[in-house]
Design a protein around this motif. Sequence first.
Motif, PDB file in Angstrom:
ATOM      1  N   GLU A  57     -10.126  15.792  -9.172  1.00  0.00           N
ATOM      2  CA  GLU A  57     -10.826  16.708 -10.075  1.00  0.00           C
ATOM      3  C   GLU A  57      -9.848  17.659 -10.747  1.00  0.00           C
ATOM      4  O   GLU A  57      -9.957  17.970 -11.936  1.00  0.00           O
ATOM      5  CB  GLU A  57     -11.886  17.488  -9.297  1.00  0.00           C
ATOM      6  CG  GLU A  57     -12.760  18.387 -10.157  1.00  0.00           C
ATOM      7  CD  GLU A  57     -13.837  19.088  -9.357  1.00  0.00           C
ATOM      8  OE1 GLU A  57     -14.484  20.002  -9.918  1.00  0.00           O
ATOM      9  OE2 GLU A  57     -14.021  18.750  -8.166  1.00  0.00           O
ATOM     10  N   ARG A  58      -8.876  18.124  -9.980  1.00  0.00           N
ATOM     11  CA  ARG A  58      -7.865  19.040 -10.505  1.00  0.00           C
ATOM     12  C   ARG A  58      -7.055  18.367 -11.615  1.00  0.00           C
ATOM     13  O   ARG A  58      -6.829  18.948 -12.681  1.00  0.00           O
ATOM     14  CB  ARG A  58      -6.953  19.476  -9.357  1.00  0.00           C
ATOM     15  CG  ARG A  58      -5.946  20.541  -9.715  1.00  0.00           C
ATOM     16  CD  ARG A  58      -5.316  21.118  -8.451  1.00  0.00           C
ATOM     17  NE  ARG A  58      -4.450  20.202  -7.738  1.00  0.00           N
ATOM     18  CZ  ARG A  58      -4.675  19.718  -6.531  1.00  0.00           C
ATOM     19  NH1 ARG A  58      -5.763  20.033  -5.870  1.00  0.00           N
ATOM     20  NH2 ARG A  58      -3.802  18.906  -5.955  1.00  0.00           N
ATOM     21  N   ARG A  59      -6.646  17.140 -11.374  1.00  0.00           N
ATOM     22  CA  ARG A  59      -5.845  16.421 -12.358  1.00  0.00           C
ATOM     23  C   ARG A  59      -6.654  16.108 -13.623  1.00  0.00           C
ATOM     24  O   ARG A  59      -6.168  16.282 -14.746  1.00  0.00           O
ATOM     25  CB  ARG A  59      -5.302  15.126 -11.743  1.00  0.00           C
ATOM     26  CG  ARG A  59      -4.401  14.323 -12.658  1.00  0.00           C
ATOM     27  CD  ARG A  59      -3.739  13.190 -11.900  1.00  0.00           C
ATOM     28  NE  ARG A  59      -2.856  13.714 -10.865  1.00  0.00           N
ATOM     29  CZ  ARG A  59      -1.618  14.123 -11.095  1.00  0.00           C
ATOM     30  NH1 ARG A  59      -1.112  14.070 -12.321  1.00  0.00           N
ATOM     31  NH2 ARG A  59      -0.878  14.573 -10.104  1.00  0.00           N
ATOM     32  N   ALA A  60      -7.898  15.678 -13.432  1.00  0.00           N
ATOM     33  CA  ALA A  60      -8.740  15.353 -14.580  1.00  0.00           C
ATOM     34  C   ALA A  60      -8.995  16.585 -15.441  1.00  0.00           C
ATOM     35  O   ALA A  60      -8.969  16.514 -16.681  1.00  0.00           O
ATOM     36  CB  ALA A  60     -10.068  14.756 -14.100  1.00  0.00           C
ATOM     37  N   LEU A  61      -9.227  17.710 -14.789  1.00  0.00           N
ATOM     38  CA  LEU A  61      -9.463  18.943 -15.542  1.00  0.00           C
ATOM     39  C   LEU A  61      -8.216  19.355 -16.307  1.00  0.00           C
ATOM     40  O   LEU A  61      -8.284  19.690 -17.499  1.00  0.00           O
ATOM     41  CB  LEU A  61      -9.886  20.061 -14.589  1.00  0.00           C
ATOM     42  CG  LEU A  61     -10.107  21.440 -15.217  1.00  0.00           C
ATOM     43  CD1 LEU A  61     -11.244  21.404 -16.225  1.00  0.00           C
ATOM     44  CD2 LEU A  61     -10.406  22.486 -14.143  1.00  0.00           C
ATOM     45  N   ALA A  62      -7.064  19.302 -15.639  1.00  0.00           N
ATOM     46  CA  ALA A  62      -5.811  19.703 -16.290  1.00  0.00           C
ATOM     47  C   ALA A  62      -5.522  18.849 -17.517  1.00  0.00           C
ATOM     48  O   ALA A  62      -5.028  19.353 -18.538  1.00  0.00           O
ATOM     49  CB  ALA A  62      -4.664  19.608 -15.295  1.00  0.00           C
ATOM     50  N   GLU A  63      -5.857  17.573 -17.433  1.00  0.00           N
ATOM     51  CA  GLU A  63      -5.535  16.662 -18.534  1.00  0.00           C
ATOM     52  C   GLU A  63      -6.464  16.818 -19.727  1.00  0.00           C
ATOM     53  O   GLU A  63      -6.111  16.416 -20.836  1.00  0.00           O
ATOM     54  CB  GLU A  63      -5.554  15.220 -18.017  1.00  0.00           C
ATOM     55  CG  GLU A  63      -4.379  14.935 -17.073  1.00  0.00           C
ATOM     56  CD  GLU A  63      -4.436  13.548 -16.468  1.00  0.00           C
ATOM     57  OE1 GLU A  63      -5.487  12.876 -16.617  1.00  0.00           O
ATOM     58  OE2 GLU A  63      -3.444  13.143 -15.824  1.00  0.00           O
ATOM     59  N   ARG A  64      -7.646  17.412 -19.527  1.00  0.00           N
ATOM     60  CA  ARG A  64      -8.543  17.573 -20.674  1.00  0.00           C
ATOM     61  C   ARG A  64      -8.521  18.986 -21.269  1.00  0.00           C
ATOM     62  O   ARG A  64      -9.156  19.241 -22.289  1.00  0.00           O
ATOM     63  CB  ARG A  64      -9.974  17.193 -20.301  1.00  0.00           C
ATOM     64  CG  ARG A  64     -10.680  18.100 -19.332  1.00  0.00           C
ATOM     65  CD  ARG A  64     -12.148  17.698 -19.206  1.00  0.00           C
ATOM     66  NE  ARG A  64     -12.875  18.521 -18.266  1.00  0.00           N
ATOM     67  CZ  ARG A  64     -13.109  18.228 -17.003  1.00  0.00           C
ATOM     68  NH1 ARG A  64     -12.682  17.070 -16.517  1.00  0.00           N
ATOM     69  NH2 ARG A  64     -13.777  19.052 -16.220  1.00  0.00           N
ATOM     70  N   LEU A  65      -7.761  19.879 -20.642  1.00  0.00           N
ATOM     71  CA  LEU A  65      -7.668  21.241 -21.163  1.00  0.00           C
ATOM     72  C   LEU A  65      -6.743  21.312 -22.372  1.00  0.00           C
ATOM     73  O   LEU A  65      -5.830  20.505 -22.538  1.00  0.00           O
ATOM     74  CB  LEU A  65      -7.120  22.180 -20.082  1.00  0.00           C
ATOM     75  CG  LEU A  65      -8.040  22.519 -18.913  1.00  0.00           C
ATOM     76  CD1 LEU A  65      -7.279  23.347 -17.882  1.00  0.00           C
ATOM     77  CD2 LEU A  65      -9.279  23.272 -19.381  1.00  0.00           C
ATOM     78  N   ASP A  66      -7.000  22.300 -23.226  1.00  0.00           N
ATOM     79  CA  ASP A  66      -6.042  22.654 -24.267  1.00  0.00           C
ATOM     80  C   ASP A  66      -5.093  23.700 -23.690  1.00  0.00           C
ATOM     81  O   ASP A  66      -5.449  24.431 -22.757  1.00  0.00           O
ATOM     82  CB  ASP A  66      -6.771  23.238 -25.483  1.00  0.00           C
ATOM     83  CG  ASP A  66      -7.667  22.206 -26.156  1.00  0.00           C
ATOM     84  OD1 ASP A  66      -7.265  21.031 -26.220  1.00  0.00           O
ATOM     85  OD2 ASP A  66      -8.765  22.591 -26.611  1.00  0.00           O
ATOM     86  N   TYR A  67      -3.892  23.782 -24.263  1.00  0.00           N
ATOM     87  CA  TYR A  67      -2.885  24.707 -23.747  1.00  0.00           C
ATOM     88  C   TYR A  67      -2.388  25.620 -24.872  1.00  0.00           C
ATOM     89  O   TYR A  67      -1.315  25.407 -25.443  1.00  0.00           O
ATOM     90  CB  TYR A  67      -1.730  23.935 -23.098  1.00  0.00           C
ATOM     91  CG  TYR A  67      -2.174  23.255 -21.829  1.00  0.00           C
ATOM     92  CD1 TYR A  67      -2.058  23.885 -20.594  1.00  0.00           C
ATOM     93  CD2 TYR A  67      -2.769  21.985 -21.863  1.00  0.00           C
ATOM     94  CE1 TYR A  67      -2.508  23.283 -19.432  1.00  0.00           C
ATOM     95  CE2 TYR A  67      -3.229  21.378 -20.700  1.00  0.00           C
ATOM     96  CZ  TYR A  67      -3.092  22.033 -19.493  1.00  0.00           C
ATOM     97  OH  TYR A  67      -3.546  21.440 -18.343  1.00  0.00           O
ATOM     98  N   PRO A  68      -3.186  26.642 -25.186  1.00  0.00           N
ATOM     99  CA  PRO A  68      -2.792  27.560 -26.263  1.00  0.00           C
ATOM    100  C   PRO A  68      -1.502  28.291 -25.915  1.00  0.00           C
ATOM    101  O   PRO A  68      -1.284  28.684 -24.764  1.00  0.00           O
ATOM    102  CB  PRO A  68      -3.970  28.549 -26.337  1.00  0.00           C
ATOM    103  CG  PRO A  68      -5.099  27.873 -25.630  1.00  0.00           C
ATOM    104  CD  PRO A  68      -4.482  27.013 -24.588  1.00  0.00           C
ATOM    105  N   ALA A  69      -0.664  28.489 -26.900  1.00  0.00           N
ATOM    106  CA  ALA A  69       0.585  29.231 -26.700  1.00  0.00           C
ATOM    107  C   ALA A  69       0.302  30.709 -26.972  1.00  0.00           C
ATOM    108  O   ALA A  69       0.642  31.240 -28.033  1.00  0.00           O
ATOM    109  CB  ALA A  69       1.672  28.700 -27.613  1.00  0.00           C
TER     110      ALA A  69
END
Length: 251
Positions: A146-158
Amino acid sequence: MSQTVDRALTILPLLAEGPANLEQVAVRLGVHKSTALRLLRTLHEHGMVYRQQDQRYRLGARLFALAQQAFESLDVREIAHPHLVALNERCGHTVHLAVYEDGEVVYIDKVDSRYPVRMYSRIGKPVAITVAAVAKLLLADLPEGERRALAERLDYPAYTPRSTPNAPAFLRELAVVRERGWAADFGGHEESINCVGAPIRGADGRVVAACSLSAPNVVVSSDELLALLPVLRATAETIGAEYSGKPLSAQ
């Protein structure tokens, strides 16, 4: 506590270890079988224990129902609030409480800093999930898949040059947080704001909420904020113990 009540309550943790027969219960209590039988019958009548076909006793469904009802009625914010206020009075900095719900980390309580420079966070507002200390704590405790799936679908604003840039970096940071048991955000969301966070754990050891101390770097340096980590962690442990109904020494 009366001797009868004390003996009856002693039976429940025994049966939590697994089914036991009358003799085993009597031996554990240090009483005659007839006394143990009376106690078991009373607990059975109230659904707290159940007698199996092999004549052994186990915990009853009513006990589990009551435990679930009690758990659902718990309000971590209500339990945590006085401890957050005490932490704020001791340290002077902004204190937050956050939970993970439906893919977001949300502030559910806040105690403002005593200093003139304050944060503009709001109760009910989702946090910057890829940088906030409370978010890292809550997400680090998720099951790996679940942790990996969530991390991969998040956006990463600078937000700043210190913001988490991508999913691999975020997962590495979550692994560190999971290992050491606390998290920090030193200018990852706002360059001038530092934050340290600690997890609040439930009876099963899982993280149910996270609390944090935040302050502008014009008020306190990152090193000075880190020096308050033991106080923050002690507060989180106290809240967790009260939420779980455990003595603090059991944490």
